[in-house]
Design a protein around this motif. Structure first.
Motif, PDB file in Angstrom:
ATOM      1  N   GLY A 198       6.109   2.197  -8.494  1.00  0.00           N
ATOM      2  CA  GLY A 198       5.123   1.457  -9.280  1.00  0.00           C
ATOM      3  C   GLY A 198       3.704   1.788  -8.866  1.00  0.00           C
ATOM      4  O   GLY A 198       2.805   1.911  -9.714  1.00  0.00           O
ATOM      5  N   VAL A 199       3.470   1.945  -7.562  1.00  0.00           N
ATOM      6  CA  VAL A 199       2.131   2.267  -7.065  1.00  0.00           C
ATOM      7  C   VAL A 199       1.708   3.661  -7.532  1.00  0.00           C
ATOM      8  O   VAL A 199       0.572   3.861  -8.001  1.00  0.00           O
ATOM      9  CB  VAL A 199       2.095   2.180  -5.525  1.00  0.00           C
ATOM     10  CG1 VAL A 199       0.811   2.772  -4.979  1.00  0.00           C
ATOM     11  CG2 VAL A 199       2.228   0.739  -5.074  1.00  0.00           C
ATOM     12  N   ILE A 200       2.600   4.638  -7.415  1.00  0.00           N
ATOM     13  CA  ILE A 200       2.257   5.997  -7.862  1.00  0.00           C
ATOM     14  C   ILE A 200       2.032   6.012  -9.378  1.00  0.00           C
ATOM     15  O   ILE A 200       1.093   6.652  -9.876  1.00  0.00           O
ATOM     16  CB  ILE A 200       3.365   6.984  -7.462  1.00  0.00           C
ATOM     17  CG1 ILE A 200       3.461   7.086  -5.930  1.00  0.00           C
ATOM     18  CG2 ILE A 200       3.097   8.369  -8.053  1.00  0.00           C
ATOM     19  CD1 ILE A 200       4.608   7.946  -5.427  1.00  0.00           C
ATOM     20  N   THR A 201       2.872   5.300 -10.102  1.00  0.00           N
ATOM     21  CA  THR A 201       2.697   5.216 -11.559  1.00  0.00           C
ATOM     22  C   THR A 201       1.357   4.581 -11.904  1.00  0.00           C
ATOM     23  O   THR A 201       0.653   5.037 -12.817  1.00  0.00           O
ATOM     24  CB  THR A 201       3.844   4.408 -12.179  1.00  0.00           C
ATOM     25  OG1 THR A 201       5.095   5.023 -11.853  1.00  0.00           O
ATOM     26  CG2 THR A 201       3.705   4.335 -13.696  1.00  0.00           C
ATOM     27  N   LEU A 202       0.974   3.534 -11.173  1.00  0.00           N
ATOM     28  CA  LEU A 202      -0.314   2.882 -11.392  1.00  0.00           C
ATOM     29  C   LEU A 202      -1.459   3.860 -11.157  1.00  0.00           C
ATOM     30  O   LEU A 202      -2.441   3.889 -11.912  1.00  0.00           O
ATOM     31  CB  LEU A 202      -0.443   1.675 -10.457  1.00  0.00           C
ATOM     32  CG  LEU A 202      -1.723   0.837 -10.557  1.00  0.00           C
ATOM     33  CD1 LEU A 202      -1.882   0.248 -11.946  1.00  0.00           C
ATOM     34  CD2 LEU A 202      -1.698  -0.267  -9.503  1.00  0.00           C
ATOM     35  N   ALA A 203      -1.342   4.682 -10.099  1.00  0.00           N
ATOM     36  CA  ALA A 203      -2.376   5.677  -9.824  1.00  0.00           C
ATOM     37  C   ALA A 203      -2.460   6.708 -10.951  1.00  0.00           C
ATOM     38  O   ALA A 203      -3.561   7.113 -11.366  1.00  0.00           O
ATOM     39  CB  ALA A 203      -2.094   6.373  -8.491  1.00  0.00           C
ATOM     40  N   LEU A 204      -1.311   7.123 -11.471  1.00  0.00           N
ATOM     41  CA  LEU A 204      -1.294   8.104 -12.552  1.00  0.00           C
ATOM     42  C   LEU A 204      -1.865   7.519 -13.842  1.00  0.00           C
ATOM     43  O   LEU A 204      -2.548   8.218 -14.611  1.00  0.00           O
ATOM     44  CB  LEU A 204       0.130   8.608 -12.781  1.00  0.00           C
ATOM     45  CG  LEU A 204       0.744   9.404 -11.617  1.00  0.00           C
ATOM     46  CD1 LEU A 204       2.208   9.720 -11.899  1.00  0.00           C
ATOM     47  CD2 LEU A 204      -0.036  10.688 -11.362  1.00  0.00           C
ATOM     48  N   ILE A 205      -1.605   6.232 -14.076  1.00  0.00           N
ATOM     49  CA  ILE A 205      -2.192   5.564 -15.243  1.00  0.00           C
ATOM     50  C   ILE A 205      -3.707   5.449 -15.078  1.00  0.00           C
ATOM     51  O   ILE A 205      -4.487   5.683 -16.017  1.00  0.00           O
ATOM     52  CB  ILE A 205      -1.568   4.166 -15.434  1.00  0.00           C
ATOM     53  CG1 ILE A 205      -0.102   4.291 -15.875  1.00  0.00           C
ATOM     54  CG2 ILE A 205      -2.357   3.345 -16.464  1.00  0.00           C
ATOM     55  CD1 ILE A 205       0.654   2.974 -15.907  1.00  0.00           C
ATOM     56  N   SER A 206      -4.157   5.100 -13.866  1.00  0.00           N
ATOM     57  CA  SER A 206      -5.589   4.880 -13.630  1.00  0.00           C
ATOM     58  C   SER A 206      -6.416   6.149 -13.801  1.00  0.00           C
ATOM     59  O   SER A 206      -7.606   6.077 -14.116  1.00  0.00           O
ATOM     60  CB  SER A 206      -5.801   4.315 -12.217  1.00  0.00           C
ATOM     61  OG  SER A 206      -5.555   5.296 -11.225  1.00  0.00           O
ATOM     62  N   CYS A 207      -5.797   7.319 -13.604  1.00  0.00           N
ATOM     63  CA  CYS A 207      -6.550   8.573 -13.759  1.00  0.00           C
ATOM     64  C   CYS A 207      -6.295   9.238 -15.107  1.00  0.00           C
ATOM     65  O   CYS A 207      -6.799  10.340 -15.365  1.00  0.00           O
ATOM     66  CB  CYS A 207      -6.220   9.539 -12.623  1.00  0.00           C
ATOM     67  SG  CYS A 207      -4.568  10.266 -12.701  1.00  0.00           S
ATOM     68  N   GLY A 208      -5.504   8.603 -15.953  1.00  0.00           N
ATOM     69  CA  GLY A 208      -5.261   9.125 -17.293  1.00  0.00           C
ATOM     70  C   GLY A 208      -4.113  10.100 -17.394  1.00  0.00           C
ATOM     71  O   GLY A 208      -3.879  10.677 -18.465  1.00  0.00           O
ATOM     72  N   ALA A 209      -3.373  10.309 -16.314  1.00  0.00           N
ATOM     73  CA  ALA A 209      -2.233  11.231 -16.356  1.00  0.00           C
ATOM     74  C   ALA A 209      -1.050  10.630 -17.102  1.00  0.00           C
ATOM     75  O   ALA A 209      -0.195  11.357 -17.607  1.00  0.00           O
ATOM     76  CB  ALA A 209      -1.821  11.625 -14.947  1.00  0.00           C
ATOM     77  N   LEU A 210      -0.976   9.300 -17.151  1.00  0.00           N
ATOM     78  CA  LEU A 210       0.054   8.599 -17.916  1.00  0.00           C
ATOM     79  C   LEU A 210      -0.606   7.549 -18.809  1.00  0.00           C
ATOM     80  O   LEU A 210      -1.684   7.033 -18.481  1.00  0.00           O
ATOM     81  CB  LEU A 210       1.055   7.909 -16.978  1.00  0.00           C
ATOM     82  CG  LEU A 210       2.015   8.788 -16.170  1.00  0.00           C
ATOM     83  CD1 LEU A 210       2.868   7.898 -15.254  1.00  0.00           C
ATOM     84  CD2 LEU A 210       2.919   9.612 -17.072  1.00  0.00           C
TER      85      LEU A 210
END
Length: 382
Positions: A198-210
Motif C-alpha cells: 500500500g505504501v509503495i502504491t501510494l508513492a506511485l500514485i503521488s508521482c503520477g505513475a499510477l
C-alpha cells in the motif's frame, strides 16, 4: 517508469527495508509458541514462516488499498512525506526489537505516515475517521477477541483431555501446532506484507505513475512478499523469546489454541480491509491461552510493558515521522539524504548494542527476563 524520480526510488527502497524489519520483528507472532513448546526447531520454524509469508502476500490486496487510499489523502501526499513516515516506522521497529518488546509494526507504519503527512500537508491530509474505524477500533477489539477465543479453546481443551495421557496429548498438540503456526504465518503475509504494498502504491500514485485508486501492481506484490519473507527467515529472536517464554510458560495445547484463534481473527480482518496489528492479535491469544489453563503463571509485568509499548507506538513513530518530514519536505534531496544517513546511523548503533546481549536460535528458549533491564545492563557493561 518515467515518473519514478530519485525520491520515489528512495521511497520504494525504504518501504522494502521497512518490510524486512516487519518480517523479523513479527516472526514471533507466528512461531514463538511453536518454538517454545518444541513443536518446531527454531530455524525450521522461521524458514516455514518465511515461505508462507511470501505466499500470503498474494492472497488479498484489501489492506493495501486501505493504506494507499484510506488513512491519508493520496492527492495531497508527496513521496517525501511517505519517505519520512517510513523512517519513523523503521526507527521504532528497531528500538522495540532491541528491547525485545513485541510492539506493532503496523502501528509504527501508520504513526510514521500520519505524523509525516500532518506536517507536510496539514490536518486535512489525514482521514481521521478512517484511522478510527480501520485502525484504532480494531486495535482495541482484535486482541480482546483473540484472547477470549483462545481462553475458551484452552479451557475446553484441558477439560476434554483431562483423563487422557499427558504425553500423548502434548505430542498430538505439538503436531497440530505445525499446522496452526503455519496458518498464522500465511495470515501474517496477507495482512502485513500488504501494508508495504500500500505504501509503495501510494508513492506511485503521488508521482503520477499510477492512477488514483489503483491497486498494487504485480511487481509490488512480489517484491513486498520477498522482503517480508527474507526478514522473517532472519528471525527476530529477541521478540520470539519474549512472546514464547516471557508472557506465560506455555504448553502445546495452549499454543495450538492461541495460534488458531489468532489466525481466524487475522484472516477475517484482512478480507474486510482492516489493517490490524498481528502482534497485538497474537499477544492477546497467548494471554488468553495463559488465563485459560488452570494454575498457569501469567507474567503480568511483561504483559504490562507490552501494553505500554502498544500505547506509545503510534505517537512515537508519528513524532519521528513528523521530524523527518520537516527536514525532507523543506530540504529537498539534501534533506532526504541527511535523514537517510541519520536513520542508518541509528540503525548501526542499535545493532552494535544488540550484540552485547545476543539472542539467537541457540538460546531463544532460555528463561526470559525483563527486556528493558537486559538492555540497561548491556549499556552499563554488566
Amino acid at each position: 517508469m518515467d515518473h519514478i524520480t530519485f525520491l520515489v526510488s528512495m521511497v520504494i527502497v525504504t518501504a522494502l527495508a521497512f518490510d524486512f524489519t516487519n518480517g523479523f520483528h513479527d516472526t514471533a507472532n507466528a512461531m514463538a509458541t511453536s518454538i517454545a513448546t518444541g513443536a518446531l526447531r527454531p530455524k525450521v520454524a522461521v524458514a516455514i514462516s518465511g515461505v508462507l509469508n511470501l505466499a500470503g502476500a498474494f492472497l488479498s490486496t484489501e489492506v493495501a488499498r486501505t493504506i494507499s487510499g484510506g488513512i491519508v489523502a493520496d492527492n495531497l501526499v508527496t513521496p517525501g512525506m511517505i519517505f519520512a513516515g517510513l523512517i519513523g516506522a523503521i526507527v521504532w521497529n528497531l528500538v522495540t526489537w532491541l528491547l525485545g518488546l513485541p510492539s506493532s509494526s503496523s502501528h509504527a507504519l501508520f504513526g510514521g505516515l500520519i505524523g509525516a503527512v500532518w506536517v507536510g500537508a496539514g490536518r486535512k491530509g489525514v482521514h481521521f475517521n478512517e484511522v478510527l474505524d480501520k485502525i484504532l477500533i480494531p486495535a482495541v477489539a482484535s486482541p480482546v477477541v483473540a484472547g477470549v477465543a483462545a481462553l475458551a479453546a484452552t479451557y475446553f481443551t484441558y477439560r476434554l483431555t483431562r483423563r487422557s495421557d499427558g504425553d500423548t496429548v502434548a505430542k498430538g498438540f505439538r503436531t497440530g501446532q505445525i499446522a496452526s503456526a503455519s496458518l498464522v504465518s500465511l495470515a501474517h503475509g496477507t495482512n502485513d506484507a500488504q501494508k508495504t504494498m500500500g505504501v509503495i502504491t501510494l508513492a506511485l500514485i503521488s508521482c503520477g505513475a499510477l492512477a488514483p485508486g489503483s491497486g498494487p501492481p504485480v511487481w509490488v506484490i512480489l517484491t513486498a512478499g520477498l522482503a517480508i519473507a527474507t526478514g522473517t527467515y532472519i528471525g527476530g529472536w529477541r521478540i520470539i523469546r519474549t512472546m514464547g517464554k516471557g508472557i506465560v510458560d506455555i504448553q502445546s495445547p495452549q499454543g495450538f489454541a492461541a495460534e488458531s484463534a489468532s489466525t481466524a481473527v487475522i484472516l477475517t480482518s484482512a478480507n474486510m480491509g482492516f489493517a490490524l496489528s498481528t502482534t497485538q492479535v497474537c499477544s492477546g491469544g497467548i494471554l488468553g491461552a495463559g488465563v485459560g489453563r488452570r494454575l498457569a503463571e501469567v507474567r503480568w509485568g511483561t504483559a504490562g510493558q507490552m501494553a505500554l509499548a502498544w500505547l506509545v507506538t503510534l505517537p512515537a513513530a508519528a513524532a519521528v515521522g513528523a521530524v523527518a518530514a520537516s527536514v525532507v519536505v523543506h530540504g529537498g534531496t539534501l534533506g532526504t539524504v541527511l535523514i537517510a544517513l541519520a536513520a542508518a546511523a541509528v540503525a548501526a548503533v542499535i545493532v552494535v548494542l544488540s550484540r552485547r546481549s545476543p539472542v539467537d536460535a541457540g538460546n531463544v528458549n532460555d528463561a526470559s527476563t525483563v527486556p528493558v533491564r537486559q538492555v540497561a545492563n548491556a549499556k552499563a557493561g554488566v
